[in-house]
Design a protein around this motif. Sequence first.
Motif, PDB file in Angstrom:
ATOM      1  N   LYS A   1       0.834  -1.213   0.000  1.00  0.00           N
ATOM      2  CA  LYS A   1       0.000   0.000   0.000  1.00  0.00           C
ATOM      3  C   LYS A   1       0.862   1.253   0.000  1.00  0.00           C
ATOM      4  O   LYS A   1       0.573   2.221  -0.729  1.00  0.00           O
ATOM      5  N   LEU A   2       1.912   1.256   0.808  1.00  0.00           N
ATOM      6  CA  LEU A   2       2.816   2.404   0.838  1.00  0.00           C
ATOM      7  C   LEU A   2       3.552   2.550  -0.495  1.00  0.00           C
ATOM      8  O   LEU A   2       3.702   3.668  -1.004  1.00  0.00           O
ATOM      9  N   ALA A   3       4.001   1.450  -1.039  1.00  0.00           N
ATOM     10  CA  ALA A   3       4.754   1.486  -2.299  1.00  0.00           C
ATOM     11  C   ALA A   3       3.907   2.056  -3.431  1.00  0.00           C
ATOM     12  O   ALA A   3       4.379   2.883  -4.229  1.00  0.00           O
ATOM     13  N   ARG A   4       2.656   1.639  -3.491  1.00  0.00           N
ATOM     14  CA  ARG A   4       1.773   2.123  -4.566  1.00  0.00           C
ATOM     15  C   ARG A   4       1.405   3.587  -4.369  1.00  0.00           C
ATOM     16  O   ARG A   4       1.353   4.358  -5.326  1.00  0.00           O
TER      17      ARG A   4
ATOM     18  N   ALA B   1       2.901   4.684  11.119  1.00  0.00           N
ATOM     19  CA  ALA B   1       2.433   6.038  11.419  1.00  0.00           C
ATOM     20  C   ALA B   1       2.146   6.804  10.132  1.00  0.00           C
ATOM     21  O   ALA B   1       1.122   7.493  10.017  1.00  0.00           O
ATOM     22  N   ILE B   2       3.033   6.697   9.161  1.00  0.00           N
ATOM     23  CA  ILE B   2       2.847   7.394   7.880  1.00  0.00           C
ATOM     24  C   ILE B   2       1.636   6.821   7.134  1.00  0.00           C
ATOM     25  O   ILE B   2       0.835   7.568   6.561  1.00  0.00           O
ATOM     26  N   ALA B   3       1.497   5.507   7.148  1.00  0.00           N
ATOM     27  CA  ALA B   3       0.353   4.872   6.472  1.00  0.00           C
ATOM     28  C   ALA B   3      -0.960   5.318   7.093  1.00  0.00           C
ATOM     29  O   ALA B   3      -1.946   5.568   6.381  1.00  0.00           O
ATOM     30  N   PHE B   4      -0.983   5.455   8.416  1.00  0.00           N
ATOM     31  CA  PHE B   4      -2.213   5.901   9.066  1.00  0.00           C
ATOM     32  C   PHE B   4      -2.501   7.364   8.745  1.00  0.00           C
ATOM     33  O   PHE B   4      -3.648   7.727   8.466  1.00  0.00           O
TER      34      PHE B   4
ATOM     35  N   GLN C   1      -4.191   7.639   5.547  1.00  0.00           N
ATOM     36  CA  GLN C   1      -5.425   6.867   5.462  1.00  0.00           C
ATOM     37  C   GLN C   1      -5.292   5.601   4.609  1.00  0.00           C
ATOM     38  O   GLN C   1      -6.244   5.163   3.968  1.00  0.00           O
ATOM     39  N   LEU C   2      -4.114   5.017   4.619  1.00  0.00           N
ATOM     40  CA  LEU C   2      -3.901   3.748   3.940  1.00  0.00           C
ATOM     41  C   LEU C   2      -4.266   2.575   4.841  1.00  0.00           C
ATOM     42  O   LEU C   2      -4.483   1.462   4.355  1.00  0.00           O
TER      43      LEU C   2
ATOM     44  N   LEU D   1      -6.832  16.476  13.148  1.00  0.00           N
ATOM     45  CA  LEU D   1      -6.003  17.470  12.451  1.00  0.00           C
ATOM     46  C   LEU D   1      -5.726  17.109  10.997  1.00  0.00           C
ATOM     47  O   LEU D   1      -5.232  17.955  10.254  1.00  0.00           O
ATOM     48  N   ARG D   2      -6.026  15.899  10.606  1.00  0.00           N
ATOM     49  CA  ARG D   2      -5.676  15.420   9.270  1.00  0.00           C
ATOM     50  C   ARG D   2      -6.434  16.200   8.199  1.00  0.00           C
ATOM     51  O   ARG D   2      -7.615  16.483   8.361  1.00  0.00           O
TER      52      ARG D   2
END
Length: 258
Positions: free
Chosen positions: A146-149, A202-205, A208-209, A257-258
């Motif tokens: 998910k992060l890679a895409r 943390a970055i994925a959250f 919203q991945l 805050l997102r």
Amino acid sequence: MRDQLEDAHKHMDDGYGRAQHLNKVELPKRFYSSVDVARGENGYSVTLDGKQVRTPGHKIPVEVQSLVIAQAMAEEWAAQGEFVDPATMPMVRLINSAVESGEAMAPAFRAEVGKFASSDLLLYRADSPQELVETQEAVWDDVLVKLARHFDVAFQPTIGIIHQKQPDSTLEKLDAALEGQGLHMLTALVSITGLTGSGLLAIAFLHQLLSADDVWLAAHVDEDHQIRLWGEDDEAMERRAKRRTEFDVAVKVVEALR
């Protein structure tokens, strides 16, 4: 890795350590009767008997940009009984952490998340037993894909604990994924990173991945495997429940805050 980030938290001049210290000494008596949320020029603040709340260390006025966060803090203040127990006020502690750290610490917090993403929990795999290997692959590979895409990056997972350098372009794009985030958001992301042992989660959250429950599950693949083998340990489960409370508070900040 989770232990390393938890150690890093101890160096944040955030009032959290003060809260832990207060648990070892006599707690202060509740000194207020009414709790409200006020809106000012720079955001929202909690008031106790009409007076704006300040941080415990440097006595800095506490203001937040989100009404949801201010209301959560107010609920914690209102829930105090005869004594004020900081251990029962995770949102207040987290926001105090941000306020007392100051804007100057924002780049360091951003770098902290990136640092652990570059040597992440999800990138270092077990070679046995097979059940754990398969679970890590199923859960962690899904996150990496998910992060890679999403960010057009590549990862190089490895077996064991010997450091495996990740591509520079990947690290640069992951750092850019945190660009523009404010101090309160970055403080919450550092908390999530410390509680999960993973900057990637943390970055994925943030983007919203993954859902919060997905993040928590991925962070505890190894621990859950041990529980399946040996059963639950009451002390360990109590610590985990406390971490989950802290995690949920950080999640609330990110979502607000997102």
